[in-house]
Design a protein around this motif. Structure first.
Motif, mmCIF file in Angstrom:
data_model
loop_
_atom_site.group_PDB
_atom_site.id
_atom_site.type_symbol
_atom_site.label_atom_id
_atom_site.label_comp_id
_atom_site.label_asym_id
_atom_site.label_seq_id
_atom_site.Cartn_x
_atom_site.Cartn_y
_atom_site.Cartn_z
ATOM 1 N N SER A 102 0.572 -0.967 0.393
ATOM 2 C CA SER A 102 0.681 0.303 -0.277
ATOM 3 C C SER A 102 0.885 1.255 -0.133
ATOM 4 O O SER A 102 0.904 2.538 -0.689
ATOM 5 N N CYS A 103 1.989 1.760 0.555
ATOM 6 C CA CYS A 103 2.800 2.479 0.655
ATOM 7 C C CYS A 103 3.150 2.541 -0.632
ATOM 8 O O CYS A 103 3.854 3.459 -0.852
ATOM 9 N N TRP A 104 3.839 1.553 -1.284
ATOM 10 C CA TRP A 104 4.580 1.247 -2.483
ATOM 11 C C TRP A 104 3.942 2.316 -3.440
ATOM 12 O O TRP A 104 3.916 2.926 -4.414
ATOM 13 N N ASN A 105 2.431 1.431 -3.762
ATOM 14 C CA ASN A 105 1.408 2.039 -4.642
ATOM 15 C C ASN A 105 0.953 4.051 -3.908
ATOM 16 O O ASN A 105 1.149 4.436 -5.078
ATOM 17 N N LEU A 106 0.953 3.941 -3.153
ATOM 18 C CA LEU A 106 0.543 5.234 -2.452
ATOM 19 C C LEU A 106 2.377 6.145 -2.945
ATOM 20 O O LEU A 106 1.523 7.134 -3.559
#
Length: 109
Positions: free
Chosen positions: A55-59
């Motif tokens: 999720s952090c990577w996608n954000l």
């Protein structure tokens, strides 16, 4: 728990993460022989870790792409493509006038 954190480097491919996940679930304690699925609670930790890290990577990627679009959206366009985008924008702004029809009242001719 602290020992399980040593198995989580920042950018680990999911294929090697599965091997690390299985190894971490076998942890019993310090200086003890691993036992199969002795620490099943680490499975929950790994699922949460994978979910949060992806999720952090996608954000992070979304913020970068959004920033490029806010700047001008033309960071990767050639000169011809930039001209085409500018012409398209002008066509949207400048609309042709409607043709004026002559009055229908016979006294106004």
């Amino acid at each position: 728990f602290p020992l399980s954190l040593s198995f989580l480097p920042p950018r680990t491919p999911l294929s090697s993460l599965l091997w690390r996940h299985c190894s971490t679930m076998d942890i019993v304690g310090r200086d003890e022989q691993p036992q199969l699925n002795a620490s099943a609670g680490f499975a929950v930790f790994f699922v949460i870790f994978i979910f949060i890290s992806l999720s952090c990577w996608n954000l992070f990627i979304a913020v970068i792409i959004d920033h490029l679009h806010q700047e001008s959206g033309s960071a990767f366009l050639t000169e011809e493509q930039k001209n085409w985008v500018e012409m398209k924008r002008l066509f949207v702004i400048i609309k042709p006038r409607r043709k004026q029809s002559p009055p229908r009242n016979r006294f106004r001719h």
